[in-house]
Design an enzyme around this catalytic site. Structure first.
Site, PDB file in Angstrom:
ATOM      1  CE  LYS A  44     -11.127  23.430  58.719  1.00 13.81           C
ATOM      2  NZ  LYS A  44     -12.524  23.656  58.652  1.00 13.81           N
ATOM      3  CE  LYS A 104     -20.340  30.102  71.260  1.00  9.67           C
ATOM      4  NZ  LYS A 104     -20.344  30.876  70.032  1.00  9.67           N
ATOM      5  CB  VAL A 131     -19.834  35.781  77.381  1.00  6.57           C
ATOM      6  CG1 VAL A 131     -21.295  35.922  77.793  1.00  6.57           C
ATOM      7  CG2 VAL A 131     -19.270  34.465  77.872  1.00  6.57           C
ATOM      8  CB  ILE A 135     -21.651  43.130  75.907  1.00  5.23           C
ATOM      9  CG1 ILE A 135     -22.812  43.358  74.940  1.00  5.23           C
ATOM     10  CG2 ILE A 135     -21.989  43.649  77.300  1.00  5.23           C
ATOM     11  CD1 ILE A 135     -24.091  42.604  75.312  1.00  5.23           C
ATOM     12  N   GLY A 186     -28.881  35.434  57.444  1.00  3.93           N
ATOM     13  CA  GLY A 186     -27.526  35.069  57.880  1.00  3.93           C
ATOM     14  C   GLY A 186     -27.362  35.178  59.390  1.00  3.93           C
ATOM     15  CD  GLU A 189     -23.510  29.283  62.463  1.00  2.00           C
ATOM     16  OE1 GLU A 189     -23.136  28.772  61.399  1.00  2.00           O
ATOM     17  OE2 GLU A 189     -22.889  30.170  63.052  1.00  2.00           O
ATOM     18  CG  ASP A 200     -24.193  30.272  71.630  1.00  2.00           C
ATOM     19  OD1 ASP A 200     -23.050  30.245  71.162  1.00  2.00           O
ATOM     20  OD2 ASP A 200     -24.755  31.325  72.001  1.00  2.00           O
ATOM     21  CE  LYS A 204     -22.424  33.158  73.222  1.00  2.00           C
ATOM     22  NZ  LYS A 204     -23.458  33.623  72.285  1.00  2.00           N
TER      23      LYS A 204
HETATM   24  N1  HSE Z   1     -24.559  32.108  67.667  1.00  2.00           N
HETATM   25  C1  HSE Z   1     -24.352  33.103  68.661  1.00  2.00           C
HETATM   26  C2  HSE Z   1     -25.630  33.902  68.850  1.00  2.00           C
HETATM   27  C3  HSE Z   1     -23.267  34.079  68.330  1.00  2.00           C
HETATM   28  O1  HSE Z   1     -26.586  33.719  68.120  1.00  2.00           O
HETATM   29  O2  HSE Z   1     -25.648  34.706  69.775  1.00  2.00           O
HETATM   30  C4  HSE Z   1     -21.908  33.597  68.694  1.00  2.00           C
HETATM   31  O3  HSE Z   1     -21.775  33.353  70.053  1.00  2.00           O
END
Ligand code: HSE
Length: 425
Positions: A44, A104, A131, A135, A186, A189, A200, A204
């Site tokens: 950016k 995803k 996903v 893994i 960390g 978010e 999320d 997935k």
């Molecule tokens: N925010 C996702 C998690 C990681 O906490 O698993 C990225 O997919």
């Protein structure tokens, strides 16, 4: 074989990919005869301070330098989001440039369109990192379990919520406290909505269930409930029944009936998923031939995600004719499929009642009227007239349980429905 690569985005994961390619250059060349030559990186801002390992002369803020290049074979998309990423990735695929993506949100919501662009351009679309981070679950479904009818998948595919629930369980703290700790470390978010509301995990699950059940499972068909309403007292009461709480992504298929749901659930402490703690992920699968299988590992982070991305980059580079999904990848699934929203499981129910004669019999009568059989009932004495009663049901239908609870509330038999948590085995 030298492969010219461009990257879209240069955040934490992209830096991890860049550095891992440099660090493991020899092994990639020796094992797979591939040498990645990163020629452009879309960012950016050209002025932002970056890791010194990233050469500034290959940075660009113009996507057309990548789309119009005749020497770039492969693009690694790590920008995230849908706009303008979808537009860029569509153009690249249509032009014949293969894309490796960890996105995803974009894959789950625009997969049919992206696949159509890739087919048109003869390019490949690779998404192992979308996903479960490091893994290798996508390749497991695509390349290792083809001979199975997958009956069930049950997964912990969000590390943030798994960390929060582990903290709430270990330290008996409320959701907000555990979330703050996750943010300080960390792991969560600054805006944790997508993780804590289950979105999320839903994106997935849409990808995983489509591969597992060999039929496109749209995000819109997935029931979704997050963890913000989970109370520490229920986690502690659950422990007394031998349960551990997890945010599960569940898919089941029986004939043409499919159920797909993301919600918090109690699982018995001896279940393999119960030992998946902190920010780890795991996917538990039941296939008719393979039986039970579980893959466990780090679902996020620069290095594990880089491991999955680079694996896709190697496959994309070595593949002359790219493979596409072998199910009908369309926005509206076949009319033969029925999505079940009245699933059957056991339930943990905590009610608040007045501690007086006859209350339990009224509640029990309403459960019986709705065909709900009880496995155990425990009343917690807390020293005043309003007390919690906890019920564990035998297997019951979701709608019967909801209807029974509504009737209890409406009839005044109870003061409140404090918690309803599904129990999975
Ligand atoms: N925010 C996702 C998690 C990681 O906490 O698993 C990225 O997919």
């Amino acid at each position: 074989m030298k492969v010219n690569v461009a990257m879209l985005g240069m955040g934490n994961v992209a830096t991890g990919v860049y550095k891992t390619i440099l660090q493991n250059k020899d092994i990639i060349l020796h094992r797979d005869n591939v040498e990645f030559n990163i020629v452009k990186i879309l960012v950016k801002s050209l002025d932002k301070e970056r890791d010194p390992a990233i050469p500034s002369e290959i940075l660009t803020d113009d996507i057309n330098e990548i789309i119009n290049s005749d020497s770039i074979y492969l693009v690694v998309e790590l920008m995230g989001n849908i706009n303008p990423t979808l537009e860029y990735v569509s153009a690249l695929l249509e032009k014949g440039i293969s894309v490796v993506s960890a996105n995803k949100d974009m894959i789950s919501q625009h997969w049919p369109h992206l696949e159509a662009c890739a087919k048109e351009g003869g390019s490949g679309l690779y998404y192992e990192a979308s996903v479960g981070g490091g893994i290798p679950i996508i390749k497991t479904f695509l390349d290792s379990l083809q001979s199975n009818k997958i009956k069930k998948l049950c997964a912990i595919i969000n590390g943030t919520t798994n960390y929060i629930l582990t903290k709430m369980t270990d330290d008996a703290v409320p959701f907000e406290t555990a979330l703050n700790v996750a943010q300080e470390k960390g792991l969560a978010e600054p805006d944790p909505t997508s993780d804590v509301e289950g979105y999320d995990a839903k994106y997935k699950l849409s990808i995983l269930a489509s591969l597992a059940f060999h039929s496109k499972i749209p995000v819109s068909k997935i029931y979704c409930e997050g963890i913000t309403g989970i109370l520490p007292q229920d986690i502690q009461y659950g422990k007394n029944f031998g349960y551990i709480i997890k945010l599960l992504a569940i898919g089941k298929r029986e004939g043409n009936d499919i159920e797909v749901r993301v919600h918090p659930a109690f699982i018995p402490e001896r279940h393999p998923l119960a030992s998946v703690r902190d920010a780890y992920n795991a996917i538990f699968i039941e296939g008719d031939a393979v039986g039970q299988l579980m893959l466990y590992g780090q679902g996020a982070g620069a290095s594990p995600t880089a491991s999955a991305i680079i694996s896709d980059m190697i496959v994309a580079s070595q593949t002359a004719i790219h493979k596409y999904t072998t199910f009908e990848n369309v926005d509206v699934p076949s009319s033969q499929i029925t999505f079940i929203d009245n699933w059957t499981c056991e339930f943990y129910i905590r009610l608040i009642v007045t501690d007086e004669p006859g209350v339990l019999s009224k509640v029990a009568a309403i459960f019986a009227k709705h065909s709900i059989s009880l496995e155990s009932v425990v009343q917690k004495s807390i020293g005043h007239s309003e007390v919690p009663i906890i019920f564990i049901t035998h297997r019951a239908k979701e709608k019967d349980v909801k209807n029974a609870l509504s009737e209890m509330k409406a009839s005044g038999a109870i003061i409140d429905i404090a918690s309803l948590i599904r129990v999975e085995r």
